[in-house]
Design a protein around this motif. Structure first.
Motif, PDB file in Angstrom:
ATOM      1  N   ALA A  42       0.834  -1.208   0.000  1.00 50.03           N
ATOM      2  CA  ALA A  42       0.000   0.000   0.000  1.00 50.03           C
ATOM      3  C   ALA A  42       0.871   1.260   0.000  1.00 50.03           C
ATOM      4  O   ALA A  42       0.567   2.242  -0.695  1.00 50.03           O
ATOM      5  CB  ALA A  42      -0.939  -0.001   1.199  1.00 50.03           C
ATOM      6  N   ASP A  43       1.973   1.236   0.761  1.00 48.69           N
ATOM      7  CA  ASP A  43       2.899   2.376   0.773  1.00 48.69           C
ATOM      8  C   ASP A  43       3.529   2.553  -0.605  1.00 48.69           C
ATOM      9  O   ASP A  43       3.659   3.684  -1.096  1.00 48.69           O
ATOM     10  CB  ASP A  43       3.998   2.168   1.821  1.00 48.69           C
ATOM     11  CG  ASP A  43       3.479   2.170   3.239  1.00 48.69           C
ATOM     12  OD1 ASP A  43       2.537   2.938   3.532  1.00 48.69           O
ATOM     13  OD2 ASP A  43       4.017   1.404   4.049  1.00 48.69           O
ATOM     14  N   TYR A  44       3.938   1.442  -1.212  1.00 52.48           N
ATOM     15  CA  TYR A  44       4.538   1.480  -2.540  1.00 52.48           C
ATOM     16  C   TYR A  44       3.563   2.079  -3.554  1.00 52.48           C
ATOM     17  O   TYR A  44       3.919   2.962  -4.336  1.00 52.48           O
ATOM     18  CB  TYR A  44       4.975   0.079  -2.951  1.00 52.48           C
ATOM     19  CG  TYR A  44       5.461  -0.020  -4.385  1.00 52.48           C
ATOM     20  CD1 TYR A  44       6.712   0.459  -4.737  1.00 52.48           C
ATOM     21  CD2 TYR A  44       4.665  -0.589  -5.369  1.00 52.48           C
ATOM     22  CE1 TYR A  44       7.165   0.375  -6.042  1.00 52.48           C
ATOM     23  CE2 TYR A  44       5.105  -0.680  -6.670  1.00 52.48           C
ATOM     24  CZ  TYR A  44       6.356  -0.194  -7.012  1.00 52.48           C
ATOM     25  OH  TYR A  44       6.784  -0.277  -8.303  1.00 52.48           O
ATOM     26  N   GLN A  45       2.320   1.609  -3.531  1.00 48.92           N
ATOM     27  CA  GLN A  45       1.312   2.106  -4.457  1.00 48.92           C
ATOM     28  C   GLN A  45       1.035   3.597  -4.233  1.00 48.92           C
ATOM     29  O   GLN A  45       0.861   4.353  -5.189  1.00 48.92           O
ATOM     30  CB  GLN A  45       0.023   1.282  -4.337  1.00 48.92           C
ATOM     31  CG  GLN A  45       0.204  -0.122  -4.871  1.00 48.92           C
ATOM     32  CD  GLN A  45      -0.960  -1.039  -4.558  1.00 48.92           C
ATOM     33  OE1 GLN A  45      -1.694  -0.835  -3.588  1.00 48.92           O
ATOM     34  NE2 GLN A  45      -1.129  -2.078  -5.382  1.00 48.92           N
ATOM     35  N   ALA A  46       1.011   4.026  -2.982  1.00 50.08           N
ATOM     36  CA  ALA A  46       0.808   5.446  -2.677  1.00 50.08           C
ATOM     37  C   ALA A  46       1.976   6.280  -3.198  1.00 50.08           C
ATOM     38  O   ALA A  46       1.775   7.383  -3.726  1.00 50.08           O
ATOM     39  CB  ALA A  46       0.634   5.642  -1.176  1.00 50.08           C
ATOM     40  N   ASP A  47       3.196   5.767  -3.073  1.00 53.17           N
ATOM     41  CA  ASP A  47       4.363   6.473  -3.601  1.00 53.17           C
ATOM     42  C   ASP A  47       4.296   6.602  -5.119  1.00 53.17           C
ATOM     43  O   ASP A  47       4.582   7.673  -5.673  1.00 53.17           O
ATOM     44  CB  ASP A  47       5.658   5.776  -3.192  1.00 53.17           C
ATOM     45  CG  ASP A  47       6.023   5.993  -1.741  1.00 53.17           C
ATOM     46  OD1 ASP A  47       5.439   6.900  -1.103  1.00 53.17           O
ATOM     47  OD2 ASP A  47       6.891   5.251  -1.242  1.00 53.17           O
ATOM     48  N   ILE A  48       3.924   5.527  -5.793  1.00 54.18           N
ATOM     49  CA  ILE A  48       3.805   5.556  -7.257  1.00 54.18           C
ATOM     50  C   ILE A  48       2.740   6.563  -7.675  1.00 54.18           C
ATOM     51  O   ILE A  48       2.951   7.369  -8.588  1.00 54.18           O
ATOM     52  CB  ILE A  48       3.481   4.150  -7.819  1.00 54.18           C
ATOM     53  CG1 ILE A  48       4.636   3.184  -7.553  1.00 54.18           C
ATOM     54  CG2 ILE A  48       3.145   4.204  -9.305  1.00 54.18           C
ATOM     55  CD1 ILE A  48       5.953   3.575  -8.189  1.00 54.18           C
ATOM     56  N   ALA A  49       1.594   6.547  -7.006  1.00 55.24           N
ATOM     57  CA  ALA A  49       0.512   7.491  -7.323  1.00 55.24           C
ATOM     58  C   ALA A  49       0.972   8.931  -7.106  1.00 55.24           C
ATOM     59  O   ALA A  49       0.695   9.810  -7.923  1.00 55.24           O
ATOM     60  CB  ALA A  49      -0.724   7.197  -6.481  1.00 55.24           C
ATOM     61  N   SER A  50       1.696   9.162  -6.010  1.00 52.84           N
ATOM     62  CA  SER A  50       2.199  10.506  -5.725  1.00 52.84           C
ATOM     63  C   SER A  50       3.184  10.969  -6.795  1.00 52.84           C
ATOM     64  O   SER A  50       3.137  12.119  -7.239  1.00 52.84           O
ATOM     65  CB  SER A  50       2.877  10.524  -4.355  1.00 52.84           C
ATOM     66  OG  SER A  50       3.452  11.781  -4.101  1.00 52.84           O
ATOM     67  N   LEU A  51       4.069  10.073  -7.213  1.00 56.83           N
ATOM     68  CA  LEU A  51       5.022  10.414  -8.267  1.00 56.83           C
ATOM     69  C   LEU A  51       4.298  10.747  -9.571  1.00 56.83           C
ATOM     70  O   LEU A  51       4.628  11.724 -10.245  1.00 56.83           O
ATOM     71  CB  LEU A  51       6.011   9.267  -8.495  1.00 56.83           C
ATOM     72  CG  LEU A  51       7.019   9.034  -7.375  1.00 56.83           C
ATOM     73  CD1 LEU A  51       7.784   7.736  -7.609  1.00 56.83           C
ATOM     74  CD2 LEU A  51       7.972  10.203  -7.250  1.00 56.83           C
TER      75      LEU A  51
END
Length: 83
Positions: free
Chosen positions: A68-77
């Motif tokens: 979930a953290d990884y996906q949030a980082d990708i979305a933020s990028l």
């Protein structure tokens, strides 16, 4: 946030355990208990995030970074046009 610790006099007066050491210990404990983020913990410890991550690694402490953290980082990028 302000944290107050009651430290035994014998430890507080020790010349081998500095204020920096205490701040790092508090930051590690708060992060390990998932009470603060990595960024907040590194600030409390007076360290940059990479140095704090190295401290955690040396102690075998997980970064609590999941899918979930990884996906949030990708979305933020993506939202910020990082490619």
């Amino acid at each position: 946030m302000k944290i107050t610790l009651d430290i035994p006099d014998r430890l507080a007066e020790s010349h081998t355990f500095s204020q920096v050491d205490w701040l790092q210990e508090v930051a590690v404990a708060l992060f390990q208990q998932e009470l603060v983020t990595l960024g907040t913990a590194s600030q409390l410890a007076g360290m940059n995030q990479m140095a704090f991550q190295e401290l955690l690694y040396d102690r075998g402490i997980s970064l609590h970074y999941d899918l979930a953290d990884y996906q949030a980082d990708i979305a933020s990028l993506r939202d910020n046009n990082w490619r």
